[in-house]
Structure formats: C-alpha cells, structure tokens
Scaffold this motif. Sequence first.
Motif, PDB file in Angstrom:
ATOM      1  N   ARG A   1       0.841  -1.185   0.000  1.00 38.84           N
ATOM      2  CA  ARG A   1       0.000   0.000   0.000  1.00 38.84           C
ATOM      3  C   ARG A   1       0.884   1.246   0.000  1.00 38.84           C
ATOM      4  N   SER A   2       0.403   2.293  -0.619  1.00 37.19           N
ATOM      5  CA  SER A   2       1.179   3.537  -0.705  1.00 37.19           C
ATOM      6  C   SER A   2       1.124   4.286   0.625  1.00 37.19           C
ATOM      7  N   LEU A   3       2.292   4.642   1.145  1.00 31.97           N
ATOM      8  CA  LEU A   3       2.414   5.394   2.388  1.00 31.97           C
ATOM      9  C   LEU A   3       2.845   6.820   2.059  1.00 31.97           C
ATOM     10  N   ILE A   4       2.147   7.794   2.615  1.00 29.99           N
ATOM     11  CA  ILE A   4       2.455   9.204   2.355  1.00 29.99           C
ATOM     12  C   ILE A   4       2.769   9.895   3.684  1.00 29.99           C
ATOM     13  N   PRO A   5       4.063  10.069   4.007  1.00 30.89           N
ATOM     14  CA  PRO A   5       4.437  10.838   5.209  1.00 30.89           C
ATOM     15  C   PRO A   5       4.291  12.334   4.917  1.00 30.89           C
ATOM     16  N   LEU A   6       3.256  12.933   5.448  1.00 33.15           N
ATOM     17  CA  LEU A   6       2.906  14.300   5.077  1.00 33.15           C
ATOM     18  C   LEU A   6       3.967  15.314   5.479  1.00 33.15           C
ATOM     19  N   MET A   7       4.650  15.077   6.593  1.00 31.73           N
ATOM     20  CA  MET A   7       5.639  16.047   7.043  1.00 31.73           C
ATOM     21  C   MET A   7       6.910  16.027   6.197  1.00 31.73           C
ATOM     22  N   ASP A   8       7.033  15.063   5.298  1.00 28.54           N
ATOM     23  CA  ASP A   8       8.153  15.060   4.359  1.00 28.54           C
ATOM     24  C   ASP A   8       7.872  15.932   3.145  1.00 28.54           C
ATOM     25  N   ARG A   9       6.635  16.399   3.022  1.00 31.11           N
ATOM     26  CA  ARG A   9       6.239  17.203   1.877  1.00 31.11           C
ATOM     27  C   ARG A   9       6.456  18.689   2.166  1.00 31.11           C
ATOM     28  N   ASP A  10       7.032  19.389   1.204  1.00 33.56           N
ATOM     29  CA  ASP A  10       7.262  20.821   1.399  1.00 33.56           C
ATOM     30  C   ASP A  10       5.962  21.589   1.580  1.00 33.56           C
ATOM     31  N   ASP A  11       4.905  21.205   0.826  1.00 34.17           N
ATOM     32  CA  ASP A  11       3.667  21.972   0.929  1.00 34.17           C
ATOM     33  C   ASP A  11       3.053  21.884   2.316  1.00 34.17           C
ATOM     34  N   VAL A  12       3.258  20.769   3.017  1.00 35.03           N
ATOM     35  CA  VAL A  12       2.761  20.649   4.387  1.00 35.03           C
ATOM     36  C   VAL A  12       3.738  21.289   5.373  1.00 35.03           C
ATOM     37  N   ALA A  13       5.006  20.935   5.256  1.00 37.98           N
ATOM     38  CA  ALA A  13       5.984  21.373   6.248  1.00 37.98           C
ATOM     39  C   ALA A  13       6.171  22.889   6.263  1.00 37.98           C
TER      40      ALA A  13
END
Length: 300
Positions: free
Chosen positions: A117-129
């Motif tokens: 399954r695809s895992l998306i760590p949001l805090m690794d994304r510039d738009d979130v961080a």
Amino acid sequence: MLTGFHVAVIGGDARQIEIIRRLNGWDATVYIAGFNQLNESFTEAIDLDFESEQVKQLDAIILPIPGMDEEGNVDGIFSNRLISISEDWLKKTPEHCLIFTGISNNYLNDLTKRVNRSLIPLMDRDDVAIFNSIPTVEGTIMLVIQHTDFTIHGSRVIVLGLGRVGMGLARTFDHLGAEVSVGVRSSKSAARVYEMGLTPIDMTNLQDVDLECDILLNTVPQLVVDASIIKQLPSHALILDLASKPGGTDFSYADKRGIKAILAPGLPGIVAPKTAGQIIADVVYRLLSKNIRKEIDHDA
C-alpha cells in the motif's frame, strides 16, 4: 468534492477534528476510531468497526502526525486505549488505498511495503511542512515569552538547523529585534544565512564555537545540544527543542545545570490545531482527487 470516497481517520489530536470536519464538508464517507472521549459528536461520521466489511471500502486511512509506534499501535488524546492496526487488517483494504501519516518509522515503512500500500508521510512534503512552520514559529514565540523574564528584542538567539522550521524561526526572531545566529552544516546554507543578514555557525564544529546565548532553538532531530554546548550557556538561558521526540538535547544535563530546557514537538497541534488540520486536510484532498479518482472510475 469527495463524494464516493471512503476515508478512515484513526487516532490523533485536535488537528484530526478539523480534518474530519473538512472531509464531511467535501461529502466523503468518514469512519473514525479513537475519539470515544470526545464530547462533541460527529453525527455525519461512522464509528469504524475493525471486524466489519468497512475496511474493504476504504480509499484512504489517515493516521495521526506521530503515526504509529514500533508495535503497530496508534494513540490519540481522545481515546482511553491504543488502537492496534494489523497487517492482516490492512491487507483487506483495496489496493489503491492510501495511508497518510505525519511522520513514519521503520515499522510503518515495512508494514506498508508488506501489504503493498502507498504510504504518504505528510511532514516530508514541502507543501505541508512549510505551511506547518507558521504555527510552529508562532508557538515558539509564545513559549519563549512564557518562560523568560526578558524581551526577545535585544536577546541573543541561536537557531540550530536551517530547514523549513529553522528558516522561519531565524527570520521571525530577527524581525523581532533579536541578535540571531544560525547553525548550519553546508557552505550553501551558510551563504543563505549571510544573505539574510544573520550570523552563520558551523555545526560540524560546535565545540569550538562561542554559543553563549539567551535562547537556543533546536530543530535538528539528533543529539546536538549536548553537555559541551550546555556548559557554555548562562544560567538564565532557555532551550526550546522543536525536533521530534526524543529531541536533540541532553535534558538531564540541562536540568543538572539548572537551565530550563523544554521539548516542544507538535506545536501546531497545540497552538493552532484548526489551521494545522486545514493544512493537512487540503493536501489529503488534492492527493485523493489526483491519485484515486481514476481508480474508482476505472473500477466502476
């Protein structure tokens, strides 16, 4: 709109409340777990039954910002128990099901790989961080004011790390009139600090640098504020460690020295949970619309 999407929100803090509200507003079918102590009821959300067929309909699972522990447990401030997510349960989700988390760890990485399954760590994304750094900086200012008896203006401030949070901290404390130095590891980052009108500090050789300051702000998730650094600080100094647990400070030694040191991860969820929840929800919306809509349309 997210009409036809089935999303489970499992555990977390006040940020998840805003995520649930937004998902409901976008007409998604929302399942929740870990909110049994919440006085406010979500009349449009469905209690997630882990033993039911609900799992086979899930297009996404949203975990808290800390994710899960190394035993597969998910915690939340609105529940009196940990929620365990097993490999067998995740295997029952559709293949296109996305798993969102704030940060990940080895257990969660391995688990999602095993179930494909695809895992998306949001805090690794510039738009979130980057957006998330705004309430982090505001919360840092709040803590500094609460725990010092001097003004930020005119104080000596050291920021360790020039990442997305470090950049915001350095710029804001400079605008508030502090004398700001920034610890960096590369010549590129040192040049950026200089361009900002601030003083760069070489973090590869901290022991030989004068680090006496009034406020020390750490953003590096490694032990960088050790005894050799703390020895240089005056007794009135404040250490705020904004890195994820366990932080990057020797808190035991700071306590022995009588220096106040505070570990303060997750400030957005404390000082501005509504805004922080909106940031996460908006990114989840975009990713769901982009990555899953075609799967649903194809299956139909």
